[in-house]
Design an enzyme around this catalytic site. Structure first.
Site: not given
Length: 817
Positions: A62, A338
């Site tokens: 985050e 990804p």
């Protein structure tokens, strides 16, 4: 009761995890900061008087996602401080590397009510920004109680967590209704946040911030340097398994051994999701008969598997990979991000569990830019196909990079939403103002009446208030019946009386309408006087009536009174605005009415705030109704803010619907009032800013004078949000708003505090209302004008000429009798 149970549960969890903190020797920094005790260096910096944004990101991923947003916020608000909080050591370590010296890094407080309140008191944020799903109940509750806007950025509700949030919807919905903006990663996330309770009109879909922070290129020299560091020869290929979880190292090692049979020059680098798992990951790899070397101790060995044991390197290492396997996707962890390898044009293979990145994965699948296998069994086969077909692999990587490129821009869109909130008129920044005990009690009473106070104490306090409101209802109905049936008599005077009042307590703008009517009466050639009860004054010598003319105040006997803070503000405001109209202050307005007629020759009287005043007979009743809070919360005093039941509008001759510019559509409200009260004229009105008075020079500036300027707003009125909304409508950047209780008596210490706060929030101009300047003028003069003060001049204007003419004609019919 629910909050008490939640606090007890959080305390139990904290006690369970305390031994782990002790074993990991993190008591001195992480635990103490999570309990709200900050090191002296941190505490002293938090005490600096500066505008503050609180940005919270739970962990490494985050923090990485909001890195670009943090940098943009610094550029947008260079004089502001950003308090960056995180929860995990990995997130803390990465934040230390990206945060500037001007800002403060802390561990987020444990979600216990008293700890969170302590943190808010130290930080004093103007805005709280939460990343992804950091929906801590006490954090949201405290922000709501202190009226601090909350923005969710990069918001997501995963498939795994969504069922739990659905079950807890009733608990979350009240907190989420106050969210200022929710910037979701995808349309699915936006729908879920709206279903959970966030108002749909406050939900945005700017996209995923991780698209913007992912590197898209690396120079050939940097790639060659990394290959050399890893000991890779030109013929060797590299497979990276990124962010692996327990159990995945084993299956990846098995696939690696099988692929090496077809691709003998293949090397493997494994990066565990949490570096504290390196020992376990190494053990799992060695159990598969592989030699393992840690990255920090690496010496080129042709057959060794590299184990990444440092943070912050994986994103760069993706640049030298030939194929990437994303961890967290072969076990039920929801997958890992990804985007970083995709942005570098690398072919990526993922397992079946990509629920946390469903939208990203689907976009890549739609573009044939990623391979998803149903389980680990076909993993080796698909890896072999990619490694043995370099052209097809490169094409897949290029498609992945194109997907990432198309999705960029989320940071700009998220920043725009944050700036929008900071300029939102209904969500000003509200630092707690210092108040004497009686003002605190009055403010809390108002919050109880308006259902803004929460918690067990508030619910208990409302019980006697509800009982008292029943008594108040019967008392008001009894008085009404007594006057209507003649058991009590109303005094009649030899002049027409027009009453201007409302059904709710404060904030409708009746003072402005009184001024408009007085001017119209003078234009019609009548001698008008205004009768006020002097609410908010503390005249203690019994010298009533008081006569206000401009700045002159005299008693019944003609004795002049000195200006002082105990005088009522609204009569003085009217007297200054209407220099040739006498304003009389007397709790017994029938007495002041006779005095105005006999001593002043008045032949028309306007009764200010007189709809509930029965002792003086009126010829016309005008009632103002606030379109933004039609009848308050439908409860009578003291439980609510209604003075009478809405049915009392049957006595009204004219109903003026005010603030109609602050509702989406006023027509249904107007039609409803007209249908239920057909005897009354219903008109619409708004409050318009007409100038800015500089009290130092007594010059009136155009309202455009403050366009784009950062100002502070000071108000002690019934509806401060309306005042702030008017400022925002002038394209003024309201950096901070200080709201005091209605009719607050400012002193020198209050103004000195405001001046210090103005320095903290970097504002050089303070704007206030004409009503508040009555009480501010003297203490501002005493404290010294160290910055510019402006008085916003506002007039009530009818929306249409037809409405204005109908109201004026009805009043003229009374004046001409």
């Amino acid at each position: 009761m629910m909050w008490l149970l939640y606090d007890l549960l959080m305390m139990a969890l904290a006690l369970i995890t305390l031994p782990r903190y002790a074993l990991q020797r993190r008591l001195n920094r992480q635990l103490l900061m999570r309990l709200g005790w900050y090191p002296e260096a941190v505490a002293s910096r938090l005490a600096e008087m500066r505008p503050t944004l609180w940005l919270h990101a739970v962990s490494l991923g985050e923090v990485s996602a909001v890195r670009a947003l943090y940098q943009r916020l610094k550029a947008q608000y260079p004089t502001w401080r950003i308090v960056f909080s995180t929860i995990t050591p990995t997130g803390y370590a990465l934040t230390e590397r990206i945060i500037t010296q001007d800002d403060v890094l802390i561990y987020c407080p444990l979600d216990l009510s008293w700890i969170v309140q302590r943190a808010f008191a130290r930080i004093q944020p103007s805005l709280l920004i939460l990343t992804e799903t950091e929906l801590w109940p006490n954090l949201l509750r405290c922000a709501e109680e202190q009226q601090i806007p909350v923005v969710i950025v990069n918001g997501r509700l995963s498939d795994r967590g969504w069922p739990m949030y659905q079950r807890l919807r009733r608990a979350f919905a009240p907190r989420l209704r106050g969210i200022a903006r929710c910037c979701a990663q995808s349309a699915r996330d936006a729908e879920r946040f709206a279903a959970l309770g966030v108002p749909a009109d406050r939900v945005r879909v700017p996209g995923n911030l991780k698209y913007d922070v992912a590197a898209t290129t690396m120079s050939a020299q940097a790639i060659e340097a990394l290959r050399s560091k890893l000991g890779l020869t030109p013929s060797e290929r590299l497979l990276i398994a990124g962010s692996t979880h327990p159990g995945e190292e084993t299956l990846i090692a098995e696939a690696y051994r099988r692929v090496r049979e077809a691709v003998p020059h293949l090397r493997l680098l494994v990066a565990p999701r949490h570096i504290e798992r390196c020992d376990d990951a190494e053990r799992a790899l060695r159990e598969q008969r592989l030699s393992v070397v840690r990255y920090t101790h690496y010496a080129p060995l042709s057959s060794a598997v590299m184990l990444l044991d440092v943070m912050g390197e994986l994103a760069n290492l993706y640049a030298v990979a030939d194929v990437v396997v994303m961890g967290g996707s072969f076990v039920r962890k929801g997958g890992q991000n990804p985007i970083e390898p995709a942005a570098l044009a690398k072919p990526v293979v993922v397992g079946p569990h990509m629920e946390n990145f469903r939208a990203i994965t689907q976009e890549l699948l739609d573009a044939q830019a990623i391979i998803q296998v149903p389980d680990e069994r076909p993993l080796a086969e698909r890896l072999g196909q990619l490694l043995q077909a370099p052209e097809a692999s490169a094409a897949m990587g290029r498609r992945a990079a194109e997907v990432v490129a198309r999705q960029r821009g989320a940071t700009d869109r998220t920043l725009a939403a944050i700036v929008e909130v900071l300029r939102e008129p209904s969500l000003p920044m509200l630092p707690e103002v210092p108040l004497p005990p009686e003002a605190h009690l009055r403010r809390y009473a108002v919050r109880l009446m308006q259902d803004e106070a929460t918690g067990l104490a508030a619910r208990l306090m409302r019980v006697p208030l509800r009982v008292a409101s029943w008594g108040y209802r019967w008392a008001t109905q009894g008085v009404t019946v007594a006057y209507r049936r003649g058991w009590l008599s109303s005094a009649r005077v030899d002049a027409p009386v027009i009453s201007v009042g409302n059904l709710t307590v404060g904030g409708t703008g009746k003072t402005s309408l009184v001024a408009v009517l007085a001017r119209r009466c003078r234009e019609a050639g009548r001698s008008v006087a205004i009768l006020s009860r002097g609410y908010g004054g503390t005249q203690g010598d019994g010298a009533y009536p008081l006569l206000y003319r401009g700045d002159q105040i005299t008693t019944l006997e003609g004795r002049h009174l000195a200006m002082r803070n105990g005088l009522a503000d609204e009569p003085l405001l009217l007297a200054r605005a209407l220099q040739d109209v006498p304003v009389l202050v007397d709790p017994r307005r029938s007495r002041s009415a006779h005095w105005a007629i006999e001593r002043l020759g008045a032949d028309c009287l306007i009764l200010d705030d007189g709809f509930q005043h029965w002792r003086l007979r009126r010829d016309l009743d005008i009632v103002l109704v606030d379109a933004t809070r039609l009848f308050g919360n439908q409860r009578l005093l003291p439980r609510g803010i209604l003075r009478e039941q809405p049915s009392a509008l049957r006595r009204a001759h004219i109903i003026v619907l005010t603030k109609t510019d602050r509702v989406a559509d006023a027509r249904p409200i107007r039609e409803t009032l007209q249908r239920f009260f057909p005897q009354a004229i219903v008109a619409e009105a708004v409050h318009r800013a007409v100038g800015l008075l500089d009290p130092a020079t007594q010059r009136v500036q155009p309202v455009s004078h403050l366009h784009g300027r950062r100002v502070g707003a000071v108000s002690a009125v019934g509806d401060p949000a309306a005042f702030e909304a008017t400022l925002q409508g002038l394209k003024t950047a309201v950096a901070v708003s200080w709201r005091y209780p209605d009719h607050f008596r400012f002193g020198r210490d209050d103004v000195a505090w405001l001046l210090r706060q103005a320095a903290r929030y970097d504002v050089a101009q303070i704007v206030t209302t004409a009503k508040d300047w009555v009480r501010l003028a003297s203490p501002v003069k005493e404290a010294g004008r160290r910055l510019a003060w402006f008085i916003l001049q506002v007039e009530l204007q009818f929306v249409t000429k037809e409405d204005e003419q109908r109201v004026v004609d009805r009043c003229c019919a009374v004046w001409s009798r």
